[in-house]
Design an enzyme around this catalytic site. Structure first.
Site, PDB file in Angstrom:
ATOM      1  N   GLY A 313       0.784  -1.220   0.000  1.00 44.27           N
ATOM      2  CA  GLY A 313       0.000   0.000   0.000  1.00 44.27           C
ATOM      3  C   GLY A 313       0.818   1.273   0.000  1.00 44.27           C
ATOM      4  N   SER A 314       0.330   2.250   0.762  1.00 44.09           N
ATOM      5  CA  SER A 314       0.853   3.620   0.699  1.00 44.09           C
ATOM      6  C   SER A 314       2.263   3.772   1.238  1.00 44.09           C
ATOM      7  CB  SER A 314      -0.091   4.560   1.450  1.00 44.09           C
ATOM      8  OG  SER A 314      -1.370   4.574   0.844  1.00 44.09           O
TER       9      SER A 314
END
Length: 598
Positions: A313-314
Protein backbone atom coordinates in the site's frame (compact mmCIF):
# COMPACT_ATOMS: atom_id res chain seq x y z
CA UNK A 1 86.36 -69.85 8.91
CA UNK A 2 89.47 -72.13 9.30
CA UNK A 3 90.84 -73.90 6.13
CA UNK A 4 89.29 -77.28 5.51
CA UNK A 5 91.63 -80.21 6.38
CA UNK A 6 91.91 -82.93 3.63
CA UNK A 7 90.87 -86.38 4.90
CA UNK A 8 93.61 -88.28 3.03
CA UNK A 9 96.56 -85.93 2.43
CA UNK A 10 98.78 -87.56 -0.21
CA UNK A 11 102.12 -86.79 1.42
CA UNK A 12 101.18 -88.40 4.73
CA UNK A 13 99.60 -91.40 3.01
CA UNK A 14 102.81 -92.11 1.08
CA UNK A 15 104.92 -91.62 4.20
CA UNK A 16 102.72 -94.05 6.21
CA UNK A 17 102.93 -96.71 3.52
CA UNK A 18 106.71 -96.35 3.43
CA UNK A 19 106.87 -97.01 7.15
CA UNK A 20 104.41 -99.89 6.94
CA UNK A 21 101.64 -98.06 8.81
CA UNK A 22 97.89 -98.18 8.09
CA UNK A 23 96.85 -95.07 6.04
CA UNK A 24 93.18 -95.35 7.21
CA UNK A 25 94.20 -94.11 10.67
CA UNK A 26 95.17 -90.78 9.09
CA UNK A 27 91.68 -90.46 7.52
CA UNK A 28 89.92 -91.27 10.81
CA UNK A 29 92.09 -88.76 12.67
CA UNK A 30 91.32 -86.04 10.15
CA UNK A 31 87.56 -86.76 10.33
CA UNK A 32 87.76 -86.32 14.14
CA UNK A 33 89.66 -83.05 13.86
CA UNK A 34 87.25 -81.71 11.23
CA UNK A 35 84.23 -82.48 13.56
CA UNK A 36 85.82 -80.75 16.49
CA UNK A 37 86.52 -77.62 14.39
CA UNK A 38 82.84 -77.47 13.22
CA UNK A 39 81.55 -77.75 16.75
CA UNK A 40 83.77 -74.92 17.94
CA UNK A 41 82.62 -72.69 15.08
CA UNK A 42 78.90 -73.39 15.79
CA UNK A 43 79.38 -72.71 19.50
CA UNK A 44 81.00 -69.37 18.72
CA UNK A 45 78.01 -68.32 16.53
CA UNK A 46 75.48 -69.27 19.22
CA UNK A 47 77.38 -67.36 21.87
CA UNK A 48 77.54 -64.22 19.65
CA UNK A 49 73.78 -64.31 18.97
CA UNK A 50 73.02 -64.84 22.64
CA UNK A 51 75.08 -61.81 23.67
CA UNK A 52 73.36 -59.70 20.98
CA UNK A 53 69.91 -60.58 22.37
CA UNK A 54 71.07 -59.88 25.90
CA UNK A 55 72.40 -56.49 24.79
CA UNK A 56 69.09 -55.55 23.14
CA UNK A 57 67.11 -56.52 26.23
CA UNK A 58 69.43 -54.50 28.46
CA UNK A 59 69.07 -51.40 26.27
CA UNK A 60 65.26 -51.67 26.11
CA UNK A 61 64.75 -52.27 29.80
CA UNK A 62 67.18 -49.47 30.61
CA UNK A 63 65.14 -47.06 28.47
CA UNK A 64 61.90 -48.12 30.19
CA UNK A 65 63.52 -47.76 33.60
CA UNK A 66 64.81 -44.28 32.76
CA UNK A 67 61.35 -43.17 31.47
CA UNK A 68 59.59 -44.54 34.55
CA UNK A 69 62.05 -42.77 36.77
CA UNK A 70 61.52 -39.50 34.90
CA UNK A 71 57.74 -39.73 35.25
CA UNK A 72 57.99 -40.66 38.92
CA UNK A 73 60.22 -37.67 39.64
CA UNK A 74 58.12 -35.17 37.63
CA UNK A 75 55.76 -32.70 39.37
CA UNK A 76 52.07 -33.64 38.74
CA UNK A 77 50.19 -31.07 36.60
CA UNK A 78 47.21 -30.83 34.26
CA UNK A 79 48.04 -31.79 30.66
CA UNK A 80 48.23 -28.82 28.30
CA UNK A 81 47.05 -29.07 24.70
CA UNK A 82 49.57 -27.77 22.21
CA UNK A 83 48.71 -25.86 19.06
CA UNK A 84 49.49 -28.90 16.91
CA UNK A 85 47.39 -31.31 19.01
CA UNK A 86 44.11 -32.45 17.42
CA UNK A 87 41.04 -30.57 18.66
CA UNK A 88 37.94 -32.51 19.52
CA UNK A 89 35.01 -30.59 18.02
CA UNK A 90 31.30 -30.77 18.61
CA UNK A 91 29.29 -31.95 15.64
CA UNK A 92 27.68 -28.55 15.13
CA UNK A 93 28.76 -25.05 16.16
CA UNK A 94 26.69 -22.90 18.50
CA UNK A 95 24.66 -19.92 17.28
CA UNK A 96 24.75 -16.74 19.39
CA UNK A 97 23.34 -13.23 19.25
CA UNK A 98 25.58 -10.20 18.78
CA UNK A 99 26.37 -10.12 22.51
CA UNK A 100 27.40 -13.79 22.62
CA UNK A 101 24.18 -15.06 24.21
CA UNK A 102 23.44 -18.62 23.10
CA UNK A 103 20.55 -19.10 20.68
CA UNK A 104 21.31 -22.67 19.64
CA UNK A 105 23.66 -25.27 21.06
CA UNK A 106 24.13 -29.03 21.41
CA UNK A 107 23.03 -31.28 24.25
CA UNK A 108 24.37 -34.75 24.95
CA UNK A 109 21.49 -37.19 25.04
CA UNK A 110 20.70 -40.80 24.17
CA UNK A 111 18.57 -42.71 21.71
CA UNK A 112 16.66 -45.84 22.72
CA UNK A 113 16.58 -48.92 20.53
CA UNK A 114 15.83 -52.63 20.94
CA UNK A 115 17.34 -55.89 19.77
CA UNK A 116 14.35 -58.30 20.00
CA UNK A 117 16.42 -61.55 19.87
CA UNK A 118 18.08 -60.47 23.15
CA UNK A 119 14.79 -59.69 24.92
CA UNK A 120 13.64 -61.80 27.84
CA UNK A 121 10.06 -60.53 28.22
CA UNK A 122 8.92 -58.70 25.05
CA UNK A 123 5.23 -58.49 26.05
CA UNK A 124 5.93 -57.10 29.52
CA UNK A 125 8.52 -54.69 28.14
CA UNK A 126 5.96 -53.17 25.76
CA UNK A 127 3.60 -52.37 28.63
CA UNK A 128 6.35 -50.74 30.68
CA UNK A 129 7.65 -48.71 27.73
CA UNK A 130 4.17 -47.35 26.99
CA UNK A 131 3.95 -46.18 30.59
CA UNK A 132 7.18 -44.21 30.14
CA UNK A 133 6.37 -43.03 26.58
CA UNK A 134 2.57 -42.72 26.23
CA UNK A 135 2.88 -41.67 22.58
CA UNK A 136 4.23 -45.10 21.55
CA UNK A 137 2.00 -47.43 19.52
CA UNK A 138 1.80 -50.49 21.75
CA UNK A 139 0.31 -52.73 19.05
CA UNK A 140 3.02 -51.94 16.55
CA UNK A 141 5.78 -52.22 19.15
CA UNK A 142 4.51 -55.65 20.23
CA UNK A 143 4.56 -56.83 16.62
CA UNK A 144 8.12 -55.54 16.19
CA UNK A 145 9.35 -57.20 19.39
CA UNK A 146 7.75 -60.59 18.74
CA UNK A 147 8.37 -60.75 14.98
CA UNK A 148 11.48 -61.40 12.98
CA UNK A 149 13.07 -57.97 13.31
CA UNK A 150 16.54 -57.86 14.84
CA UNK A 151 16.68 -54.08 15.39
CA UNK A 152 13.95 -51.55 16.32
CA UNK A 153 14.29 -47.79 16.90
CA UNK A 154 12.06 -46.80 19.83
CA UNK A 155 12.99 -43.16 20.54
CA UNK A 156 15.57 -40.98 18.81
CA UNK A 157 15.87 -38.66 21.85
CA UNK A 158 15.16 -39.34 25.51
CA UNK A 159 15.67 -37.34 28.69
CA UNK A 160 17.91 -38.50 31.58
CA UNK A 161 14.77 -39.25 33.63
CA UNK A 162 13.34 -41.40 30.85
CA UNK A 163 16.68 -43.14 30.46
CA UNK A 164 16.70 -44.05 34.15
CA UNK A 165 13.13 -45.32 33.93
CA UNK A 166 14.09 -47.59 31.02
CA UNK A 167 17.12 -48.79 32.99
CA UNK A 168 14.78 -49.77 35.80
CA UNK A 169 12.86 -52.11 33.47
CA UNK A 170 15.92 -54.35 33.50
CA UNK A 171 15.40 -55.69 29.98
CA UNK A 172 18.74 -56.69 28.34
CA UNK A 173 17.29 -56.19 24.86
CA UNK A 174 16.78 -52.44 25.45
CA UNK A 175 19.91 -50.47 24.58
CA UNK A 176 21.01 -46.82 24.46
CA UNK A 177 22.94 -45.00 21.75
CA UNK A 178 24.84 -41.80 22.69
CA UNK A 179 24.35 -38.74 20.49
CA UNK A 180 24.00 -34.96 20.48
CA UNK A 181 20.73 -33.16 19.88
CA UNK A 182 20.16 -29.52 18.89
CA UNK A 183 18.84 -27.40 21.74
CA UNK A 184 17.23 -23.96 21.54
CA UNK A 185 17.37 -22.73 25.15
CA UNK A 186 15.08 -19.73 24.51
CA UNK A 187 12.20 -21.79 23.15
CA UNK A 188 10.10 -19.86 20.63
CA UNK A 189 12.29 -16.77 20.69
CA UNK A 190 13.63 -15.99 17.18
CA UNK A 191 12.15 -19.27 15.93
CA UNK A 192 11.79 -18.14 12.31
CA UNK A 193 15.38 -16.89 12.24
CA UNK A 194 16.88 -20.06 13.70
CA UNK A 195 14.57 -22.40 11.77
CA UNK A 196 15.46 -25.77 13.23
CA UNK A 197 17.54 -28.92 12.78
CA UNK A 198 17.03 -32.66 12.57
CA UNK A 199 19.05 -35.86 12.61
CA UNK A 200 20.69 -36.78 9.31
CA UNK A 201 22.71 -39.97 8.91
CA UNK A 202 22.54 -41.84 12.18
CA UNK A 203 23.63 -45.06 13.82
CA UNK A 204 23.46 -46.50 17.31
CA UNK A 205 26.68 -44.74 18.35
CA UNK A 206 26.11 -41.27 16.88
CA UNK A 207 24.02 -39.12 14.56
CA UNK A 208 24.73 -36.03 12.46
CA UNK A 209 22.66 -32.87 12.91
CA UNK A 210 21.53 -31.05 9.76
CA UNK A 211 19.64 -27.77 9.41
CA UNK A 212 16.08 -27.85 8.10
CA UNK A 213 15.16 -24.13 7.91
CA UNK A 214 16.29 -20.59 8.75
CA UNK A 215 19.95 -19.87 9.43
CA UNK A 216 20.43 -23.48 10.53
CA UNK A 217 19.89 -24.51 6.91
CA UNK A 218 21.44 -21.45 5.28
CA UNK A 219 24.69 -21.95 7.24
CA UNK A 220 24.52 -25.75 7.52
CA UNK A 221 27.89 -26.32 5.87
CA UNK A 222 29.59 -23.64 7.95
CA UNK A 223 28.13 -24.90 11.22
CA UNK A 224 29.39 -28.43 10.48
CA UNK A 225 32.83 -27.43 9.15
CA UNK A 226 35.69 -28.64 11.42
CA UNK A 227 37.91 -25.90 9.96
CA UNK A 228 36.01 -23.36 12.09
CA UNK A 229 37.34 -25.10 15.22
CA UNK A 230 34.03 -24.83 17.05
CA UNK A 231 33.69 -21.04 16.72
CA UNK A 232 30.05 -19.93 17.08
CA UNK A 233 28.00 -18.30 14.34
CA UNK A 234 27.36 -14.76 15.62
CA UNK A 235 24.08 -13.32 14.40
CA UNK A 236 23.15 -9.64 14.24
CA UNK A 237 20.14 -10.25 16.50
CA UNK A 238 19.96 -8.64 19.93
CA UNK A 239 18.20 -11.13 22.18
CA UNK A 240 16.75 -8.44 24.45
CA UNK A 241 15.32 -6.44 21.54
CA UNK A 242 14.01 -9.67 19.99
CA UNK A 243 12.20 -10.56 23.22
CA UNK A 244 10.59 -7.12 23.49
CA UNK A 245 9.56 -7.11 19.82
CA UNK A 246 7.92 -10.53 19.99
CA UNK A 247 6.13 -9.75 23.23
CA UNK A 248 4.65 -6.48 21.98
CA UNK A 249 3.86 -7.84 18.53
CA UNK A 250 1.97 -10.78 20.03
CA UNK A 251 -0.01 -8.46 22.29
CA UNK A 252 -0.76 -6.10 19.42
CA UNK A 253 -1.85 -8.95 17.20
CA UNK A 254 -4.36 -10.11 19.81
CA UNK A 255 -5.54 -6.56 20.52
CA UNK A 256 -6.09 -5.84 16.82
CA UNK A 257 -7.67 -9.27 16.17
CA UNK A 258 -5.15 -9.93 13.41
CA UNK A 259 -4.61 -13.29 11.75
CA UNK A 260 -0.84 -12.84 11.70
CA UNK A 261 1.93 -10.30 12.13
CA UNK A 262 5.51 -9.61 11.14
CA UNK A 263 8.14 -7.06 12.12
CA UNK A 264 11.74 -6.24 11.23
CA UNK A 265 14.13 -3.99 13.16
CA UNK A 266 17.17 -3.07 11.05
CA UNK A 267 20.23 -0.90 11.46
CA UNK A 268 19.87 1.82 8.84
CA UNK A 269 23.57 2.11 7.95
CA UNK A 270 24.65 -1.54 7.96
CA UNK A 271 21.52 -3.49 7.09
CA UNK A 272 22.09 -5.72 10.13
CA UNK A 273 18.80 -7.13 11.41
CA UNK A 274 18.54 -6.50 15.14
CA UNK A 275 15.23 -8.34 15.53
CA UNK A 276 12.87 -10.25 13.24
CA UNK A 277 9.53 -11.74 14.22
CA UNK A 278 6.73 -13.58 12.48
CA UNK A 279 3.52 -14.67 14.18
CA UNK A 280 2.14 -17.20 14.76
CA UNK A 281 5.41 -18.91 15.60
CA UNK A 282 6.62 -22.30 16.86
CA UNK A 283 9.15 -23.93 19.16
CA UNK A 284 12.19 -25.11 17.15
CA UNK A 285 12.83 -27.73 19.86
CA UNK A 286 9.57 -29.37 18.70
CA UNK A 287 9.22 -28.16 15.12
CA UNK A 288 5.75 -28.94 13.69
CA UNK A 289 5.22 -30.75 10.42
CA UNK A 290 4.65 -28.56 7.34
CA UNK A 291 1.18 -28.25 5.86
CA UNK A 292 0.45 -30.62 3.01
CA UNK A 293 -2.60 -28.74 1.75
CA UNK A 294 -4.27 -25.36 2.08
CA UNK A 295 -2.65 -21.92 2.32
CA UNK A 296 1.04 -22.07 3.30
CA UNK A 297 0.64 -18.86 5.32
CA UNK A 298 -1.73 -20.70 7.69
CA UNK A 299 1.24 -22.70 9.02
CA UNK A 300 3.24 -21.35 11.97
CA UNK A 301 6.34 -22.31 9.95
CA UNK A 302 5.55 -19.58 7.41
CA UNK A 303 7.94 -16.64 7.83
CA UNK A 304 5.82 -13.60 7.00
CA UNK A 305 8.80 -11.26 7.16
CA UNK A 306 10.56 -12.83 4.14
CA UNK A 307 8.16 -15.35 2.60
CA UNK A 308 5.07 -13.18 2.92
CA UNK A 309 4.73 -11.18 -0.30
CA UNK A 310 2.03 -8.52 0.11
CA UNK A 311 0.80 -5.36 -1.52
CA UNK A 312 2.16 -2.91 1.02
CA UNK A 313 0.00 0.00 0.00
CA UNK A 314 0.85 3.62 0.70
CA UNK A 315 4.24 2.82 2.22
CA UNK A 316 5.43 2.94 -1.42
CA UNK A 317 4.42 6.59 -1.89
CA UNK A 318 7.59 7.92 -0.32
CA UNK A 319 9.61 6.23 -3.10
CA UNK A 320 7.74 8.17 -5.76
CA UNK A 321 8.25 11.43 -3.88
CA UNK A 322 11.94 10.70 -3.26
CA UNK A 323 12.59 9.85 -6.91
CA UNK A 324 10.82 13.01 -8.13
CA UNK A 325 12.91 15.05 -5.69
CA UNK A 326 16.09 13.31 -6.86
CA UNK A 327 15.26 14.02 -10.51
CA UNK A 328 14.56 17.68 -9.74
CA UNK A 329 10.97 17.39 -10.93
CA UNK A 330 9.50 18.70 -7.66
CA UNK A 331 10.43 20.17 -4.31
CA UNK A 332 8.60 19.70 -0.99
CA UNK A 333 6.28 22.67 -1.66
CA UNK A 334 5.46 21.93 -5.31
CA UNK A 335 1.67 21.84 -5.77
CA UNK A 336 0.22 18.72 -7.36
CA UNK A 337 -3.24 18.14 -8.85
CA UNK A 338 -5.20 16.06 -6.33
CA UNK A 339 -8.77 16.22 -7.72
CA UNK A 340 -10.44 12.87 -7.02
CA UNK A 341 -11.28 10.71 -8.85
CA UNK A 342 -8.51 10.75 -11.42
CA UNK A 343 -9.85 9.25 -14.64
CA UNK A 344 -7.50 7.26 -16.84
CA UNK A 345 -9.31 5.62 -19.74
CA UNK A 346 -11.93 3.36 -18.21
CA UNK A 347 -10.17 3.34 -14.85
CA UNK A 348 -10.56 5.71 -11.92
CA UNK A 349 -8.03 6.39 -9.16
CA UNK A 350 -9.65 7.59 -5.92
CA UNK A 351 -8.53 8.89 -2.56
CA UNK A 352 -9.80 7.77 0.83
CA UNK A 353 -10.88 11.38 1.46
CA UNK A 354 -11.35 14.39 -0.80
CA UNK A 355 -8.25 16.52 -0.27
CA UNK A 356 -9.25 19.36 -2.57
CA UNK A 357 -7.93 20.40 -5.98
CA UNK A 358 -4.25 20.62 -5.04
CA UNK A 359 -1.76 19.36 -2.46
CA UNK A 360 1.91 20.10 -1.95
CA UNK A 361 4.26 17.16 -2.47
CA UNK A 362 4.76 17.06 1.30
CA UNK A 363 1.01 16.93 1.89
CA UNK A 364 0.58 14.21 -0.73
CA UNK A 365 2.70 12.07 1.60
CA UNK A 366 1.20 13.42 4.83
CA UNK A 367 -2.41 12.89 3.67
CA UNK A 368 -1.51 9.75 1.71
CA UNK A 369 -3.12 10.83 -1.54
CA UNK A 370 -3.32 8.17 -4.26
CA UNK A 371 -4.22 10.77 -6.87
CA UNK A 372 -1.36 13.09 -5.91
CA UNK A 373 1.11 10.18 -5.99
CA UNK A 374 -0.16 9.08 -9.40
CA UNK A 375 0.43 12.62 -10.71
CA UNK A 376 4.00 12.56 -9.39
CA UNK A 377 4.63 9.17 -11.00
CA UNK A 378 3.36 10.55 -14.32
CA UNK A 379 6.23 13.04 -14.20
CA UNK A 380 8.75 10.22 -13.58
CA UNK A 381 7.54 7.74 -16.19
CA UNK A 382 7.45 3.90 -16.13
CA UNK A 383 11.02 3.25 -17.25
CA UNK A 384 12.70 5.50 -14.71
CA UNK A 385 10.38 4.22 -11.98
CA UNK A 386 11.40 0.62 -12.70
CA UNK A 387 15.07 1.51 -12.60
CA UNK A 388 14.68 3.29 -9.26
CA UNK A 389 12.72 0.45 -7.66
CA UNK A 390 15.30 -2.02 -8.93
CA UNK A 391 18.06 -0.04 -7.20
CA UNK A 392 15.99 -0.27 -4.01
CA UNK A 393 15.88 -4.07 -4.33
CA UNK A 394 12.26 -4.60 -5.39
CA UNK A 395 13.00 -6.69 -8.47
CA UNK A 396 14.47 -9.78 -6.81
CA UNK A 397 14.32 -11.84 -3.64
CA UNK A 398 16.14 -10.36 -0.66
CA UNK A 399 19.64 -11.81 -0.14
CA UNK A 400 19.17 -12.16 3.63
CA UNK A 401 20.68 -15.38 5.00
CA UNK A 402 17.48 -17.37 5.47
CA UNK A 403 16.69 -20.48 3.46
CA UNK A 404 13.10 -19.27 3.00
CA UNK A 405 14.06 -15.87 1.57
CA UNK A 406 14.57 -17.20 -1.96
CA UNK A 407 10.83 -17.88 -2.36
CA UNK A 408 9.91 -14.32 -1.36
CA UNK A 409 10.27 -12.87 -4.84
CA UNK A 410 8.31 -9.68 -5.51
CA UNK A 411 5.24 -9.92 -7.71
CA UNK A 412 5.49 -7.30 -10.45
CA UNK A 413 3.03 -6.03 -13.05
CA UNK A 414 3.04 -8.32 -16.12
CA UNK A 415 3.19 -5.17 -18.25
CA UNK A 416 4.66 -2.00 -16.79
CA UNK A 417 2.27 0.42 -18.51
CA UNK A 418 1.68 4.03 -17.56
CA UNK A 419 -1.40 2.99 -15.59
CA UNK A 420 0.55 0.22 -13.84
CA UNK A 421 3.31 2.65 -12.91
CA UNK A 422 0.76 5.00 -11.31
CA UNK A 423 -0.80 2.22 -9.21
CA UNK A 424 2.65 0.88 -8.30
CA UNK A 425 3.45 4.39 -7.06
CA UNK A 426 0.91 3.99 -4.28
CA UNK A 427 1.66 0.30 -3.63
CA UNK A 428 -1.07 -1.35 -5.68
CA UNK A 429 -0.21 -4.01 -8.27
CA UNK A 430 3.22 -4.72 -6.81
CA UNK A 431 3.81 -7.11 -3.92
CA UNK A 432 6.92 -7.45 -1.77
CA UNK A 433 7.95 -8.70 1.64
CA UNK A 434 8.36 -6.63 4.82
CA UNK A 435 12.09 -7.34 4.49
CA UNK A 436 12.16 -5.66 1.07
CA UNK A 437 10.43 -2.64 2.56
CA UNK A 438 12.80 -2.44 5.54
CA UNK A 439 15.88 -2.47 3.29
CA UNK A 440 14.39 0.25 1.04
CA UNK A 441 13.50 2.46 4.01
CA UNK A 442 17.01 1.94 5.40
CA UNK A 443 18.34 3.34 2.13
CA UNK A 444 16.35 6.52 2.69
CA UNK A 445 17.22 6.67 6.39
CA UNK A 446 21.00 6.37 5.95
CA UNK A 447 21.38 9.16 3.42
CA UNK A 448 20.53 7.32 0.20
CA UNK A 449 23.02 4.45 0.17
CA UNK A 450 21.59 1.02 -0.57
CA UNK A 451 21.98 -1.59 2.14
CA UNK A 452 21.96 -5.35 1.95
CA UNK A 453 19.92 -6.92 4.76
CA UNK A 454 21.95 -9.40 6.77
CA UNK A 455 21.63 -11.59 9.84
CA UNK A 456 25.38 -11.88 10.42
CA UNK A 457 27.06 -9.51 12.84
CA UNK A 458 30.24 -7.94 11.50
CA UNK A 459 32.44 -4.90 11.99
CA UNK A 460 32.97 -4.58 8.24
CA UNK A 461 30.22 -3.69 5.76
CA UNK A 462 30.97 -2.75 2.17
CA UNK A 463 29.20 0.50 1.21
CA UNK A 464 26.30 0.05 -1.21
CA UNK A 465 25.34 2.02 -4.28
CA UNK A 466 24.36 5.66 -3.76
CA UNK A 467 20.71 5.50 -4.85
CA UNK A 468 19.88 9.14 -4.07
CA UNK A 469 21.64 12.25 -2.84
CA UNK A 470 21.87 12.68 0.95
CA UNK A 471 19.83 15.89 0.78
CA UNK A 472 17.05 14.02 -1.07
CA UNK A 473 17.03 11.34 1.60
CA UNK A 474 16.90 13.91 4.41
CA UNK A 475 13.96 15.65 2.76
CA UNK A 476 12.12 12.33 2.41
CA UNK A 477 12.71 11.60 6.11
CA UNK A 478 11.37 15.04 6.98
CA UNK A 479 8.21 14.32 4.99
CA UNK A 480 7.75 11.05 6.89
CA UNK A 481 8.29 12.89 10.16
CA UNK A 482 5.39 15.15 9.18
CA UNK A 483 3.26 12.04 8.56
CA UNK A 484 3.69 11.21 12.26
CA UNK A 485 3.30 14.72 13.68
CA UNK A 486 0.27 15.78 11.67
CA UNK A 487 -0.72 13.01 9.30
CA UNK A 488 -2.03 9.45 9.14
CA UNK A 489 0.50 8.09 11.67
CA UNK A 490 -0.23 10.44 14.57
CA UNK A 491 -0.54 7.49 16.96
CA UNK A 492 3.09 6.67 16.16
CA UNK A 493 4.63 9.69 17.86
CA UNK A 494 6.87 8.56 20.72
CA UNK A 495 8.04 11.42 22.92
CA UNK A 496 11.75 11.96 22.66
CA UNK A 497 12.46 9.59 19.76
CA UNK A 498 11.37 11.57 16.69
CA UNK A 499 9.62 8.79 14.83
CA UNK A 500 9.19 9.27 11.08
CA UNK A 501 7.26 6.87 8.91
CA UNK A 502 4.56 6.07 6.41
CA UNK A 503 1.38 4.07 6.77
CA UNK A 504 0.05 1.61 4.24
CA UNK A 505 -3.32 -0.12 4.10
CA UNK A 506 -3.85 -2.46 1.17
CA UNK A 507 -6.83 -4.64 0.38
CA UNK A 508 -5.84 -8.27 0.75
CA UNK A 509 -5.58 -10.29 -2.46
CA UNK A 510 -7.87 -13.31 -2.79
CA UNK A 511 -6.05 -16.57 -3.64
CA UNK A 512 -8.53 -17.04 -6.50
CA UNK A 513 -8.02 -13.51 -7.82
CA UNK A 514 -9.36 -10.08 -7.00
CA UNK A 515 -9.47 -8.47 -3.56
CA UNK A 516 -11.39 -8.99 -0.33
CA UNK A 517 -13.82 -6.25 0.60
CA UNK A 518 -13.17 -6.43 4.34
CA UNK A 519 -9.63 -7.80 4.75
CA UNK A 520 -6.48 -5.71 4.59
CA UNK A 521 -2.72 -5.82 5.13
CA UNK A 522 -1.86 -2.90 7.43
CA UNK A 523 1.77 -1.73 7.53
CA UNK A 524 3.74 1.00 9.24
CA UNK A 525 7.28 1.57 7.97
CA UNK A 526 9.26 3.87 10.22
CA UNK A 527 12.72 5.29 10.91
CA UNK A 528 13.98 6.79 14.17
CA UNK A 529 15.23 9.19 15.35
CA UNK A 530 14.31 11.42 12.40
CA UNK A 531 17.06 14.01 13.05
CA UNK A 532 19.77 11.32 12.85
CA UNK A 533 18.20 8.04 11.67
CA UNK A 534 19.74 4.93 13.20
CA UNK A 535 17.07 2.24 12.92
CA UNK A 536 14.21 1.12 10.71
CA UNK A 537 11.10 -0.67 11.97
CA UNK A 538 8.61 -2.23 9.56
CA UNK A 539 5.55 -3.76 11.21
CA UNK A 540 2.75 -5.53 9.33
CA UNK A 541 -0.59 -6.91 10.56
CA UNK A 542 -2.54 -9.45 8.51
CA UNK A 543 -6.32 -8.83 8.60
CA UNK A 544 -6.42 -6.51 11.62
CA UNK A 545 -9.73 -5.13 12.90
CA UNK A 546 -10.16 -2.89 15.92
CA UNK A 547 -13.24 -1.16 17.32
CA UNK A 548 -12.24 2.41 18.17
CA UNK A 549 -13.93 5.81 18.08
CA UNK A 550 -17.33 4.13 17.66
CA UNK A 551 -16.34 2.27 14.50
CA UNK A 552 -14.50 -0.82 13.25
CA UNK A 553 -11.04 0.27 12.17
CA UNK A 554 -8.76 -1.63 9.81
CA UNK A 555 -6.43 1.05 8.48
CA UNK A 556 -2.77 1.07 9.48
CA UNK A 557 -3.10 4.36 11.36
CA UNK A 558 -5.46 2.70 13.81
CA UNK A 559 -3.88 -0.77 13.94
CA UNK A 560 -0.21 -1.13 12.94
CA UNK A 561 0.89 2.37 14.01
CA UNK A 562 0.06 2.18 17.75
CA UNK A 563 1.66 -1.28 17.98
CA UNK A 564 4.82 0.01 16.28
CA UNK A 565 4.90 3.02 18.59
CA UNK A 566 4.87 0.72 21.61
CA UNK A 567 7.70 -1.32 20.08
CA UNK A 568 9.83 1.81 19.58
CA UNK A 569 9.01 3.06 23.08
CA UNK A 570 10.27 -0.25 24.51
CA UNK A 571 13.31 -0.97 22.33
CA UNK A 572 14.78 2.53 21.81
CA UNK A 573 16.36 2.63 25.31
CA UNK A 574 17.62 -0.95 24.85
CA UNK A 575 19.30 0.15 21.62
CA UNK A 576 21.09 2.90 23.52
CA UNK A 577 19.08 5.81 22.12
CA UNK A 578 18.62 8.65 24.59
CA UNK A 579 15.33 10.57 24.39
CA UNK A 580 15.61 14.01 22.88
CA UNK A 581 13.25 16.51 24.52
CA UNK A 582 14.49 19.39 22.36
CA UNK A 583 13.59 18.25 18.89
CA UNK A 584 14.22 20.71 16.06
CA UNK A 585 11.10 22.54 15.00
CA UNK A 586 12.00 22.55 11.29
CA UNK A 587 13.49 19.76 9.15
CA UNK A 588 14.41 20.61 5.57
CA UNK A 589 12.00 23.53 5.42
CA UNK A 590 9.03 21.52 6.66
CA UNK A 591 7.28 22.80 9.76
CA UNK A 592 6.70 20.06 12.34
CA UNK A 593 3.50 20.65 14.26
CA UNK A 594 2.38 18.49 17.15
CA UNK A 595 -1.11 17.20 16.47
CA UNK A 596 -3.55 15.34 18.62
CA UNK A 597 -4.30 11.74 17.60
CA UNK A 598 -7.21 11.34 15.24
Amino acid sequence: MSPRIPLRPLARILEARAKGENPDRIERENIRLRGEAGREEARAKVEWRMWLVVGIFVICFSAVAVRMGTIAAATPEEPQRGESAPVILAQRADITDRAGRVLATNLVTHALYAQPPMMVDPEGTVEKLVEIFPDLDAKRLRADFTGTRKFVWIKKKISPEQMQAVHDIGEPGLLFGPREMRLYPNGRLAAHVLGGARFGNEGVASAEIVGTAGVEKAFDGWLRDPENKGAPLTLSLDLTVQQALEEILAGGMRLMNAKGAAAVVMEAHTGEIVALASLPDFDPNDRPAPLVKGDASDSPLFNRAVQGVYELGSTFKIFAAAQALELGLVNPTTMVDSKSPMVWGKFKIRDFHNYGPQLSVTDVIVESSNVGTARIVQMIGPDRQQQFLEKLGFMQATPVELSEAAVGRPILPPKWSELSSMTVGYGHGIAASPMHLAAAYATIANGGRRVTPTLVHSDQHAPGEQVMRPETARTAVAMMRAVVTRGTASFGDVDGYEVAGKTGTADKVRPTGGYYDDKVIATFASVFPASNPKYVLVLTLDEPSSFAANANRRTAGWTAVPVAAEVIRRIAPILGLRPNDNMPEVLEGIQLVKASAH
